[in-house]
Design a protein around this motif. Sequence first.
Motif, short mmCIF file in Angstrom:
data_model
loop_
_atom_site.label_atom_id
_atom_site.label_comp_id
_atom_site.label_asym_id
_atom_site.label_seq_id
_atom_site.Cartn_x
_atom_site.Cartn_y
_atom_site.Cartn_z
N UNK A 110 0.82 -1.20 0.00
CA UNK A 110 0.00 0.00 0.00
C UNK A 110 0.86 1.26 0.00
N UNK A 111 1.91 1.25 0.82
CA UNK A 111 2.81 2.41 0.88
C UNK A 111 3.54 2.62 -0.44
N UNK A 112 3.99 1.53 -1.06
CA UNK A 112 4.68 1.64 -2.34
C UNK A 112 3.77 2.24 -3.41
N UNK A 113 2.52 1.80 -3.45
CA UNK A 113 1.60 2.32 -4.45
C UNK A 113 1.23 3.77 -4.16
N UNK A 114 1.10 4.09 -2.89
CA UNK A 114 0.80 5.48 -2.54
C UNK A 114 1.96 6.40 -2.89
N UNK A 115 3.19 5.87 -2.86
CA UNK A 115 4.35 6.68 -3.26
C UNK A 115 4.34 6.97 -4.75
N UNK A 116 3.53 6.21 -5.50
CA UNK A 116 3.35 6.42 -6.94
C UNK A 116 2.06 7.18 -7.22
N UNK A 117 1.52 7.82 -6.18
CA UNK A 117 0.32 8.65 -6.27
C UNK A 117 -0.96 7.86 -6.50
N UNK A 118 -0.96 6.59 -6.12
CA UNK A 118 -2.18 5.78 -6.19
C UNK A 118 -2.86 5.78 -4.82
N UNK A 119 -4.17 5.84 -4.84
CA UNK A 119 -4.94 5.74 -3.60
C UNK A 119 -5.43 4.30 -3.46
N UNK A 120 -4.93 3.61 -2.44
CA UNK A 120 -5.28 2.20 -2.24
C UNK A 120 -5.83 2.03 -0.82
N UNK A 121 -7.06 1.53 -0.74
CA UNK A 121 -7.73 1.33 0.55
C UNK A 121 -7.74 -0.15 0.90
N UNK A 122 -7.26 -0.52 2.08
CA UNK A 122 -7.30 -1.94 2.47
C UNK A 122 -8.71 -2.37 2.87
N UNK A 123 -9.07 -3.60 2.53
CA UNK A 123 -10.31 -4.20 2.99
C UNK A 123 -9.98 -5.61 3.45
N UNK A 124 -10.13 -5.85 4.77
CA UNK A 124 -9.78 -7.13 5.34
C UNK A 124 -10.96 -8.09 5.25
N UNK A 125 -10.68 -9.34 4.95
CA UNK A 125 -11.73 -10.31 4.66
C UNK A 125 -12.64 -10.59 5.84
N UNK A 126 -12.19 -10.30 7.06
CA UNK A 126 -13.04 -10.56 8.23
C UNK A 126 -13.86 -9.33 8.63
N UNK B 131 -16.95 -6.92 8.77
CA UNK B 131 -18.39 -7.17 8.65
C UNK B 131 -19.04 -6.24 7.63
N UNK B 132 -18.49 -5.06 7.47
CA UNK B 132 -19.09 -4.09 6.55
C UNK B 132 -18.69 -4.37 5.11
N UNK B 133 -19.50 -3.90 4.17
CA UNK B 133 -19.19 -4.05 2.76
C UNK B 133 -18.27 -2.91 2.31
N UNK B 134 -17.33 -3.18 1.43
CA UNK B 134 -16.43 -2.11 0.97
C UNK B 134 -17.14 -1.14 0.03
N UNK B 135 -16.64 0.05 -0.03
CA UNK B 135 -17.16 1.06 -0.96
C UNK B 135 -16.50 0.84 -2.33
#
Length: 347
Positions: free
Chosen positions: A49-65, A67-71
């Motif tokens: 995530x940090x490497x991609x953000x250093x390339x100006x990408x916005x990456x949001x983590x979503x953990x499989x456990x 309970x909420x649905x990702x946006x």
Amino acid sequence: MEEKMFVAPGAYVQGFGLLAKTEYLTAFGQTGLLVTDHYVYELYGKRLQELLQSKSLKVTPFLTDQATEPDLTALDFVIAFGGGKAIDQGKSLALHQGIACIVIPTAASTDAATSRISVEYETNGKFSHYQVYPKSPDLVLVDTALLIQSPVHFLSSGIADGLSTFIEARTVFENEGRNTLNRRPTLAALALAEKCRDVLFADGAEALAANRDGNVNSAFERVVEATTLLSGLGFESGGLSIAHALHNALLSLWSDEIDASHGQIIAVTTLIHLATEHRTPEEYHRYAVFFKELGLPTTLGELGLPVKSEAELNELCQLAFAKEDGVKKSNLVITTEQLLAALKAHQ
């Protein structure tokens, strides 16, 4: 003549240290979702995530456990990063939405990474059907620097799963059955499945030794490619039959009693497949001996399933003949009595 169909991911890239080469990932847009579990996120995901953000990408983590649905609004891509659950969930989120799907497996334990399908189960745990998505993953990125750190039993399970690929694809091809895409298989799929078998027999033991030593050598690289790419393409476009149908039936009945991986179960059901088809004793012996050499189970008892009643074994056979599963789709003409006899021989 019936239609034939062969599918594959948009690209497959394998090598040592690939996770640091962000150019493979930055081609898919600026905003992404990283689907993984807590363990993989802490070990590798946060750094990615940090490497991609250093390339100006916005990456949001979503953990499989979670309970909420990702946006999923305004997403360009989804990265499915980890084992089977993360891969299945990431593929589902991306491929249902029609956005770019990137798969990064952390073990060579299954061949799910390259496929456009996942297994759906009913609420009671019984096999329901194979969910087929409208497209394949856009990129499968296999970093052998990650895979070499996985426990050895993950790789041995992947080898067992890979060795079932030719056995089942051959059955589908010989009986003019249908593959997981509900189409006839191509010569290409059968050829890839056969090559997968040859590589795993030739290099499997050496690759496991390399895994134990933490040393990525050419045998390890070849076996990873076989268990991930060759097996993935071979099973999806070649088709499934007895081995995977029995796997699904076993989990439907005794998922609480089986403390074994997908590949460990497949090792046993592949032998049952060969016995049911009455293949040559030499071929059966070759598989049985190799599985034992790799420390894989060869009987139901070794899966933690002691002798079951006749009624339970009959129910298992009936489940294996489900219309959505491999025995029916492979067009193989066998009776429940034949399958039952092979099951009893592997108690």
